[in-house]
Scaffold this motif. Structure first.
Motif, PDB file in Angstrom:
ATOM      1  N   GLU A   1       0.763  -1.100  -0.122  1.00  0.00           N
ATOM      2  CA  GLU A   1       0.022   0.010   0.137  1.00  0.00           C
ATOM      3  C   GLU A   1       1.015   1.358   0.170  1.00  0.00           C
ATOM      4  OE1 GLU A   1      -3.204   0.835  -0.323  1.00  0.00           O
ATOM      5  OE2 GLU A   1      -3.464  -1.032  -0.973  1.00  0.00           O
ATOM      6  N   LEU A   2       1.933   1.196   0.675  1.00  0.00           N
ATOM      7  CA  LEU A   2       2.917   2.107   0.641  1.00  0.00           C
ATOM      8  C   LEU A   2       3.729   2.564  -0.607  1.00  0.00           C
ATOM      9  CD1 LEU A   2       4.822   1.670   4.093  1.00  0.00           C
ATOM     10  CD2 LEU A   2       2.791   3.291   3.671  1.00  0.00           C
ATOM     11  N   MET A   3       3.802   1.517  -1.399  1.00  0.00           N
ATOM     12  CA  MET A   3       4.542   1.694  -2.714  1.00  0.00           C
ATOM     13  C   MET A   3       3.176   1.958  -3.969  1.00  0.00           C
ATOM     14  SD  MET A   3       7.554   1.076  -2.150  1.00  0.00           S
ATOM     15  CE  MET A   3       8.267   0.479  -3.851  1.00  0.00           C
ATOM     16  N   HIS A   4       2.071   2.092  -3.518  1.00  0.00           N
ATOM     17  CA  HIS A   4       0.945   2.088  -4.455  1.00  0.00           C
ATOM     18  C   HIS A   4       0.663   3.800  -4.395  1.00  0.00           C
ATOM     19  CE1 HIS A   4      -2.874   2.387  -6.150  1.00  0.00           C
ATOM     20  NE2 HIS A   4      -2.848   1.091  -6.393  1.00  0.00           N
ATOM     21  N   PRO A   5       0.567   4.338  -5.680  1.00  0.00           N
ATOM     22  CA  PRO A   5       0.185   5.678  -5.846  1.00  0.00           C
ATOM     23  C   PRO A   5      -0.833   6.254  -4.922  1.00  0.00           C
ATOM     24  CG  PRO A   5       0.390   4.639  -7.830  1.00  0.00           C
ATOM     25  CD  PRO A   5       0.355   3.658  -6.861  1.00  0.00           C
ATOM     26  N   ILE A   6      -0.654   7.222  -4.061  1.00  0.00           N
ATOM     27  CA  ILE A   6      -1.766   7.759  -3.173  1.00  0.00           C
ATOM     28  C   ILE A   6      -2.948   8.014  -3.778  1.00  0.00           C
ATOM     29  CG2 ILE A   6      -2.153   9.528  -1.598  1.00  0.00           C
ATOM     30  CD1 ILE A   6       0.751   9.815  -0.796  1.00  0.00           C
ATOM     31  N   ASP A   7      -4.236   7.701  -3.128  1.00  0.00           N
ATOM     32  CA  ASP A   7      -5.606   8.119  -3.614  1.00  0.00           C
ATOM     33  C   ASP A   7      -6.243   8.127  -2.484  1.00  0.00           C
ATOM     34  OD1 ASP A   7      -6.432   5.286  -2.833  1.00  0.00           O
ATOM     35  OD2 ASP A   7      -5.977   4.674  -4.865  1.00  0.00           O
ATOM     36  N   LYS A   8      -7.460   8.386  -2.523  1.00  0.00           N
ATOM     37  CA  LYS A   8      -8.473   8.688  -1.390  1.00  0.00           C
ATOM     38  C   LYS A   8      -8.650   7.669  -0.403  1.00  0.00           C
ATOM     39  CE  LYS A   8     -12.825   7.895  -3.754  1.00  0.00           C
ATOM     40  NZ  LYS A   8     -13.999   8.277  -4.535  1.00  0.00           N
ATOM     41  N   LEU A   9      -8.233   6.310  -0.920  1.00  0.00           N
ATOM     42  CA  LEU A   9      -8.420   5.102  -0.041  1.00  0.00           C
ATOM     43  C   LEU A   9      -7.037   4.674   0.825  1.00  0.00           C
ATOM     44  CD1 LEU A   9     -10.647   2.847  -2.102  1.00  0.00           C
ATOM     45  CD2 LEU A   9     -11.215   4.291  -0.232  1.00  0.00           C
ATOM     46  N   SER A  10      -5.870   5.565   0.605  1.00  0.00           N
ATOM     47  CA  SER A  10      -4.588   5.180   0.712  1.00  0.00           C
ATOM     48  C   SER A  10      -4.713   4.778   2.331  1.00  0.00           C
ATOM     49  CB  SER A  10      -3.550   5.929   0.309  1.00  0.00           C
ATOM     50  OG  SER A  10      -3.571   5.690  -0.955  1.00  0.00           O
ATOM     51  N   LYS A  11      -4.942   5.967   2.971  1.00  0.00           N
ATOM     52  CA  LYS A  11      -4.983   6.033   4.386  1.00  0.00           C
ATOM     53  C   LYS A  11      -5.811   5.156   5.063  1.00  0.00           C
ATOM     54  CE  LYS A  11      -5.492   9.058   8.786  1.00  0.00           C
ATOM     55  NZ  LYS A  11      -5.643  10.397   8.981  1.00  0.00           N
ATOM     56  N   ARG A  12      -6.932   4.868   4.688  1.00  0.00           N
ATOM     57  CA  ARG A  12      -7.810   3.785   5.173  1.00  0.00           C
ATOM     58  C   ARG A  12      -7.543   2.453   5.013  1.00  0.00           C
ATOM     59  NH1 ARG A  12     -13.838   3.048   2.783  1.00  0.00           N
ATOM     60  NH2 ARG A  12     -13.973   5.239   3.446  1.00  0.00           N
ATOM     61  N   LEU A  13      -6.440   2.110   3.938  1.00  0.00           N
ATOM     62  CA  LEU A  13      -5.918   0.693   3.534  1.00  0.00           C
ATOM     63  C   LEU A  13      -4.889   0.577   4.604  1.00  0.00           C
ATOM     64  CD1 LEU A  13      -6.806   0.334   0.082  1.00  0.00           C
ATOM     65  CD2 LEU A  13      -7.928  -1.035   1.712  1.00  0.00           C
ATOM     66  N   ILE A  14      -4.043   1.587   4.554  1.00  0.00           N
ATOM     67  CA  ILE A  14      -2.853   1.399   5.425  1.00  0.00           C
ATOM     68  C   ILE A  14      -3.131   1.092   6.966  1.00  0.00           C
ATOM     69  CG2 ILE A  14      -0.706   2.610   6.273  1.00  0.00           C
ATOM     70  CD1 ILE A  14      -0.733   4.123   3.415  1.00  0.00           C
ATOM     71  N   THR A  15      -3.959   2.006   7.474  1.00  0.00           N
ATOM     72  CA  THR A  15      -4.450   1.857   8.836  1.00  0.00           C
ATOM     73  C   THR A  15      -5.053   0.637   8.953  1.00  0.00           C
ATOM     74  OG1 THR A  15      -6.409   3.356   8.518  1.00  0.00           O
ATOM     75  CG2 THR A  15      -4.437   4.364   9.095  1.00  0.00           C
ATOM     76  N   ARG A  16      -5.810   0.273   8.116  1.00  0.00           N
ATOM     77  CA  ARG A  16      -6.681  -1.192   8.414  1.00  0.00           C
ATOM     78  C   ARG A  16      -5.843  -2.110   8.453  1.00  0.00           C
ATOM     79  NH1 ARG A  16     -12.593  -0.487   5.441  1.00  0.00           N
ATOM     80  NH2 ARG A  16     -13.471   1.076   7.074  1.00  0.00           N
ATOM     81  N   ASN A  17      -4.831  -2.203   7.263  1.00  0.00           N
ATOM     82  CA  ASN A  17      -3.779  -3.223   7.600  1.00  0.00           C
ATOM     83  C   ASN A  17      -2.945  -3.324   8.721  1.00  0.00           C
ATOM     84  OD1 ASN A  17      -3.317  -5.005   4.883  1.00  0.00           O
ATOM     85  ND2 ASN A  17      -4.242  -2.959   4.149  1.00  0.00           N
ATOM     86  N   ILE A  18      -2.596  -2.230   9.211  1.00  0.00           N
ATOM     87  CA  ILE A  18      -1.934  -2.093  10.382  1.00  0.00           C
ATOM     88  C   ILE A  18      -2.698  -2.504  11.710  1.00  0.00           C
ATOM     89  CG2 ILE A  18      -1.006  -0.137  12.234  1.00  0.00           C
ATOM     90  CD1 ILE A  18      -0.175   1.502  10.098  1.00  0.00           C
ATOM     91  N   GLN A  19      -3.926  -2.389  11.457  1.00  0.00           N
ATOM     92  CA  GLN A  19      -4.781  -2.913  12.548  1.00  0.00           C
ATOM     93  C   GLN A  19      -5.041  -4.267  12.602  1.00  0.00           C
ATOM     94  OE1 GLN A  19      -8.569  -0.635  12.735  1.00  0.00           O
ATOM     95  NE2 GLN A  19      -9.017  -1.581  14.985  1.00  0.00           N
ATOM     96  N   LEU A  20      -5.073  -4.901  11.455  1.00  0.00           N
ATOM     97  CA  LEU A  20      -4.805  -6.200  11.136  1.00  0.00           C
ATOM     98  C   LEU A  20      -3.798  -6.910  11.749  1.00  0.00           C
ATOM     99  CD1 LEU A  20      -6.234  -8.730  10.124  1.00  0.00           C
ATOM    100  CD2 LEU A  20      -5.062  -8.480   8.077  1.00  0.00           C
ATOM    101  N   LEU A  21      -2.475  -6.148  11.436  1.00  0.00           N
ATOM    102  CA  LEU A  21      -1.336  -6.699  12.187  1.00  0.00           C
ATOM    103  C   LEU A  21      -1.417  -6.785  13.679  1.00  0.00           C
ATOM    104  CD1 LEU A  21       1.701  -7.357  12.128  1.00  0.00           C
ATOM    105  CD2 LEU A  21       1.918  -4.770  11.770  1.00  0.00           C
ATOM    106  N   LEU A  22      -1.907  -5.759  14.296  1.00  0.00           N
ATOM    107  CA  LEU A  22      -1.906  -5.554  15.610  1.00  0.00           C
ATOM    108  C   LEU A  22      -3.032  -6.583  16.256  1.00  0.00           C
ATOM    109  CD1 LEU A  22      -1.736  -1.629  16.158  1.00  0.00           C
ATOM    110  CD2 LEU A  22      -0.053  -3.404  15.988  1.00  0.00           C
ATOM    111  N   ASP A  23      -4.112  -6.891  15.581  1.00  0.00           N
ATOM    112  CA  ASP A  23      -4.958  -7.775  15.858  1.00  0.00           C
ATOM    113  C   ASP A  23      -4.325  -9.247  16.083  1.00  0.00           C
ATOM    114  OD1 ASP A  23      -7.032  -6.105  16.366  1.00  0.00           O
ATOM    115  OD2 ASP A  23      -8.022  -6.383  14.360  1.00  0.00           O
TER     116      ASP A  23
END
Length: 305
Positions: A149-171
């Motif tokens: 996601e960090l390598m993907h061009p930034i769009d309006k869903l970037s922050k949501r996808l990054i933070t949700r993947n971080i949350q999945l890791l923490l879960d």
């Protein structure tokens, strides 16, 4: 040996420390095998969240005065406000993969609302997460997805996808910590037994009158655990938090004193560690539905069977 003290208030500070590429100003997935230089002795005052999966033991991490209990295939984590000292072994190139993210990244997100529930960020010495090979692969997959996601061009869903993947890791980390509590049940039972003994001793030997109402930190320190790890361990083992244990002990002792002595409410409050009797009255009524005086009168005239 010269020691560097580093105030790590941004992800970029860590990138510069090890010579790593910056993928995003607020978050990075790091791989120390790609580092271009390695400090050997440094202390970090964290202003960001950090989580590392250690591939090999390459030195010591000290949190406070204790050495972190980590080895091959373990996770260590840090939160803003924590200070940790690291000393790397000479000639050993550190191997670790991990995640760094700034608190600003998660503001206004579901992860920002729930970050305090990931209590392992406040675990300390002897409390690292030991992973199986399968669990390590799960963590690595999560890191791979975040980096994609960090390598993907930034769009309006970037922050949501990054933070949700971080949350999945923490879960997943929380799930694996729960598994670790299960696999260390004998050790956990010993901690519970010591806690119950220390709690009895605190009330029976008059420590309440000297040190006041006992705190979770008081007991955690005496079993050599951080308050968060101690609290999670007790809750996992019994279904009750240490604070609930303490409150139940206060109420049970108060009932004994109310019915088994002629002491005034003020005297009882002081004996239990309360600075003010009004505070004792509120706590007692919250747990029993009666004020101390009401309870004494009710039980005197209408004792339970």
């Amino acid at each position: 040996m010269k020691e560097d003290f580093i105030k790590m208030d941004s992800v970029e500070v860590y990138n510069q420390l090890f010579g790593l590429e910056s993928l995003h100003p607020l978050v990075n997935v790091i791989d120390l095998s790609e580092a271009t230089h390695f400090p050997t002795h440094f202390t970090i005052n964290y202003g960001i969240y950090a989580l590392f999966l250690k591939d090999t033991r390459c030195g010591d991490i000290r949190y406070g005065k204790q050495t972190y209990d980590y080895q091959d295939g373990t996770i260590v984590s840090f939160a803003p406000g924590q200070v940790a000292e690291t000393e790397l072994q000479k000639g050993v190139k550190p191997k670790a993969k991990g995640l760094l993210f700034h608190p600003d990244l998660i503001k206004g997100t579901s992860l920002g609302q729930e970050i305090k529930s990931y209590s392992f960020f406040a675990y300390s010495s002897y409390e690292a997460l030991h992973l199986s090979d399968e669990e390590q692969n799960t963590i690595l997959d999560c890191l791979t997805n975040i980096k994609a996601e960090l390598m993907h061009p930034i769009d309006k869903l970037s922050k949501r996808l990054i933070t949700r993947n971080i949350q999945l890791l923490l879960d997943y980390c929380m799930r694996f910590y729960n598994r670790q509590f299960e696999t260390r049940k004998e050790v956990n039972k010993d901690v519970l037994t010591r806690f119950e003994s220390l709690l009895d001793d605190y009330f029976h030997n008059g420590k309440t009158q000297v040190e006041g109402i006992p705190t979770v930190r008081y007991f955690a320190e005496r079993v050599f655990l951080s308050p968060n790890y101690f609290g999670d361990l007790i809750k996992k083992e019994t279904g009750k938090t240490p604070q609930e244990y303490i409150q139940n002990k206060i109420i049970d002792t108060a009932k004994d004193l109310l019915l088994g002595s002629d002491k005034t409410i003020t005297q009882i409050a002081y004996e239990l560690g309360f600075q003010y009797s009004q505070h004792f009255n509120r706590v007692f009524k919250k747990h029993t539905g009666h004020s101390p005086n009401e309870y004494r009168k009710t039980q005197t005239f209408y004792p339970t069977a």
